[in-house]
Write a protein that holds these residues in place. Structure first.
Motif, PDB file in Angstrom:
ATOM      1  N   MET A 353      36.411 -27.223 -17.362  1.00  0.00           N
ATOM      2  CA  MET A 353      37.120 -28.469 -17.092  1.00  0.00           C
ATOM      3  C   MET A 353      38.009 -28.271 -15.866  1.00  0.00           C
ATOM      4  O   MET A 353      38.934 -27.440 -15.869  1.00  0.00           O
ATOM      5  N   GLY A 354      37.680 -28.963 -14.783  1.00  0.00           N
ATOM      6  CA  GLY A 354      38.525 -28.980 -13.607  1.00  0.00           C
ATOM      7  C   GLY A 354      38.355 -27.823 -12.648  1.00  0.00           C
ATOM      8  O   GLY A 354      38.746 -27.925 -11.491  1.00  0.00           O
ATOM      9  N   GLN A 366      35.345 -33.185 -14.301  1.00  0.00           N
ATOM     10  CA  GLN A 366      36.641 -33.606 -13.755  1.00  0.00           C
ATOM     11  C   GLN A 366      37.186 -32.622 -12.701  1.00  0.00           C
ATOM     12  O   GLN A 366      38.102 -31.839 -12.983  1.00  0.00           O
ATOM     13  N   GLN A 368      39.244 -30.752 -10.039  1.00  0.00           N
ATOM     14  CA  GLN A 368      40.677 -30.793  -9.752  1.00  0.00           C
ATOM     15  C   GLN A 368      41.037 -29.665  -8.788  1.00  0.00           C
ATOM     16  O   GLN A 368      40.402 -28.610  -8.784  1.00  0.00           O
ATOM     17  N   GLU A 380      41.362 -41.936  -7.533  1.00  0.00           N
ATOM     18  CA  GLU A 380      40.297 -42.402  -8.432  1.00  0.00           C
ATOM     19  C   GLU A 380      39.600 -43.620  -7.844  1.00  0.00           C
ATOM     20  O   GLU A 380      40.203 -44.446  -7.171  1.00  0.00           O
ATOM     21  N   GLY A 408      37.517 -42.299 -14.182  1.00  0.00           N
ATOM     22  CA  GLY A 408      38.256 -41.093 -13.783  1.00  0.00           C
ATOM     23  C   GLY A 408      37.640 -40.370 -12.600  1.00  0.00           C
ATOM     24  O   GLY A 408      38.198 -39.365 -12.131  1.00  0.00           O
ATOM     25  N   ARG A 410      36.813 -39.371  -8.909  1.00  0.00           N
ATOM     26  CA  ARG A 410      37.683 -39.408  -7.736  1.00  0.00           C
ATOM     27  C   ARG A 410      36.857 -39.254  -6.452  1.00  0.00           C
ATOM     28  O   ARG A 410      35.745 -38.727  -6.484  1.00  0.00           O
ATOM     29  N   ASP A 447      36.348 -38.261 -15.869  1.00  0.00           N
ATOM     30  CA  ASP A 447      37.345 -37.760 -16.819  1.00  0.00           C
ATOM     31  C   ASP A 447      36.783 -37.956 -18.220  1.00  0.00           C
ATOM     32  O   ASP A 447      36.689 -39.103 -18.695  1.00  0.00           O
TER      33      ASP A 447
END
Length: 590
Positions: A353-354, A366, A368, A380, A408, A410, A447
């Motif tokens: 995640m991320g 997601q 990040q 977003e 979510g 981006r 997301d």
């Protein structure tokens, strides 16, 4: 009856001077003698045998006339069949069904005898070529008048375990360049997959009445759930006119154990599938077979392989790992193809995640922060309209990505060389693949909590597809392949080659850019740097098992076969000359 060289019939006119020679009488010369009484006895004997002499002369005349007429007619080349006398392309079917035996002879041997008869009947100016056909067409002899070469080409055709495919004849239809003024003759038992493709080919069918039972479909694979359970699937086909009782024997070949004996009633035609679940079964090599005296032995057994289960260790990199870990455990309980790794060092795939893991392949949700997997990460997206760019990609199998909720997502830019599978209408990547060294990474730009993706049916689908694709396990081999199939070795990389051993023990190196062609029934072994792979191969062809029901019929136009009439006329002329020689010798001695 027609004559191929009618002009030579004028040679029959020579019979007239031949007869004149026999009827021509030589007038004796008169000479005075001193003792007439000596000659009077000779004249008396000559008059008494005159009738016999005349008969003997007539027989000689008839024999010579017969010999001369036979030779003249042979030169004119009479044709009793009405053969068009074009060049021939003789194609012999040597597919699996041609190995069936009837009356102590295989259909292939009978087809080869037919081909020899066609070659023997060729006249002097006629050429022929020889080819064999199964799933491919193989030229055995180029167009020639040399009969010995043609006969040797026919003898070189060996039985195969491949199915016949009519597509192989697409390049040899009459009228095409190189085949003008040529008749294409296919000698077959009628077991072809698509008879409509043979409309321009003359079919010379080998009659086949012997009944046959064959296994035409088979599968053996693990059943999802606890423990190792195997599901067996078998379909049989019969050309017997009545219902036949057989025993289906299921053997585990690695342990040489007879695991199951299943009595069956096989009805005429295609039967319903036989299904069976084996509890606490073993992986490895299996066979399913029946013992029945029928036309074709090859389809009485199938070879099946069940690979050893090797769950993929999956690590989870997320602050809230509940949903991701439970997804892995769900596959661990059902298909048993994934296993939650307790130590990140053991993981061969990550659900993250991320951020991306330091090493290894991963499915990353997601994006990040800063990463080599994306750049220019922005705000977003307000309105997202997903568009699939590669519909047939394995990672999107059974996934309707255009209906997914990408809340979510981006703005970002994928690195150079990425494969973008799904993008927004504005061009922002939503699902894309990146390769970094030996690692394969899939980035999903959404997301999961905001999009309620964990509650969506697409979550397990995407997880399963990503695990299979990123770990190179998406090409799971079937339990058995039909003969003639091409398959890639799953563990073989683009730079690797494989050492292959065939069911008959032959070995060869398979280059990395080539697929394995399966031509023999049994188990193939392919050894790569990483692992050994077993590939099972069986006939499993409803077409090859149903010769007695084949609807394809002979369509040949008049076609000369065997020794030509000219040959027999020459033999007759020779016999007549021998008879006349005997009479001449008798005249000379007597």
């Amino acid at each position: 009856m027609t004559f191929l060289n009618p002009a030579l019939l004028w040679t029959l006119a020579a019979l007239a001077p031949l007869a004149a020679i026999y009827f021509l009488k030589v007038r004796p010369r008169k000479k005075p003698v001193t003792a007439f009484f000596l000659w009077q006895k000779i004249f008396t004997e000559k008059r008494s045998s005159a009738l016999f002499k005349r008969l003997r002369d007539i027989w000689s005349l008839l024999l010579m006339a017969l010999a001369f007429a036979a030779i003249a007619l042979a030169l004119a080349e009479p044709d009793l069949e009405g053969d068009e006398r074009k060049d021939l392309l003789i194609i012999v079917d040597h597919s699996a069904s041609m190995s069936a035996k009837e009356d102590g002879q295989t259909r292939l041997e009978r087809a080869q005898q037919k081909a020899r008869e066609l070659i023997t009947a060729l006249h002097g100016s006629q050429r022929a070529a020889v080819a064999s056909m199964a799933d491919r067409l193989t030229m055995r002899a180029q167009p020639t008048r040399h009969r010995r070469s043609l006969l040797e080409a026919v003898d070189s055709i060996q039985p195969s375990q491949l199915p016949s495919q009519s597509e192989a004849l697409r390049a040899v239809h009459p009228g095409q360049e190189g085949l003008k003024n040529t008749r294409v003759i296919l000698i077959t038992d009628g077991c072809v997959d698509d008879a409509s493709l043979l409309s321009q080919v003359e079919v010379l069918k080998i009659p086949s009445e012997a009944p046959n039972i064959g296994i035409v479909r088979a599968d053996l694979r693990p059943v999802p759930g606890e423990g190792l359970r195997l599901g067996l699937f078998v379909v049989m086909q019969s050309t017997f006119k009545e219902t036949v009782s057989v025993d289906l024997m299921l053997r585990h070949e690695d342990s040489h154990q007879l695991v199951k004996l299943i009595p069956l009633q096989v009805k005429p035609g295609l039967n319903a599938a036989v299904t069976l679940t084996l509890e606490d079964a073993q992986t490895g090599n299996w066979t399913a077979s029946i013992e029945k005296e029928d036309a074709l032995i090859l389809d009485n057994q199938v070879w099946l392989h069940v690979p050893t289960r090797d769950p993929l260790p999956v690590g989870v990199l997320a602050e809230n790992a509940f949903f991701l870990e439970n997804a892995v455990r769900a596959f661990e309980r059902s298909e048993q193809n994934l296993q939650l790794a307790t130590d990140a060092k053991q993981a061969r795939l990550f659900l993250a995640m991320g951020r991306a893991p330091a090493t290894g392949s991963a499915l990353i949700f997601q994006p990040q922060g800063e990463s080599l997997l994306w750049s220019e990460l922005g705000d977003e997206l307000k309105t997202i309209i997903p568009r699939v760019l590669l519909k047939d990609h394995a990672l999107l199998r059974y996934l309707d990505a255009e209906t997914m909720n990408f809340t979510g997502a981006r703005k970002l830019k994928a690195p150079s060389g990425s494969v973008i599978l799904v993008a927004d209408e504005s061009g922002v990547p939503l699902i894309y693949l990146v390769r970094q060294g030996e690692a394969n990474l899939c980035v999903v730009n959404l997301d999961p909590l905001a999009a309620q993706f964990y509650l969506s049916a697409w979550f397990p689908v995407l997880t399963h597809n990503a695990a299979s694709h990123l770990s190179h396990r998406e090409a799971a081999l079937p339990a058995t392949f039909p003969t003639g199939s091409l398959t890639r070795i799953p563990s073989m990389s683009v730079e690797d080659s494989a050492q292959v051993r065939t069911p008959t023990g032959q070995s060869f190196v398979l280059p990395a850019d080539e697929s394995l062609r399966l031509e023999q029934v049994g188990f193939y072994q392919a050894q790569t740097k990483e692992q050994q792979t077993t590939v099972a191969c069986s006939l499993i062809s409803p077409t090859e098992s149903s010769a007695a029901r084949a609807s394809l019929q002979s369509t040949t136009r008049p076609l000369a076969q065997g020794q030509s009439p000219s040959y027999w006329l020459l033999v007759l002329g020779l016999v007549a000359l021998v008879g006349e020689s005997a009479l001449y010798h008798r005249r000379k001695v007597g």
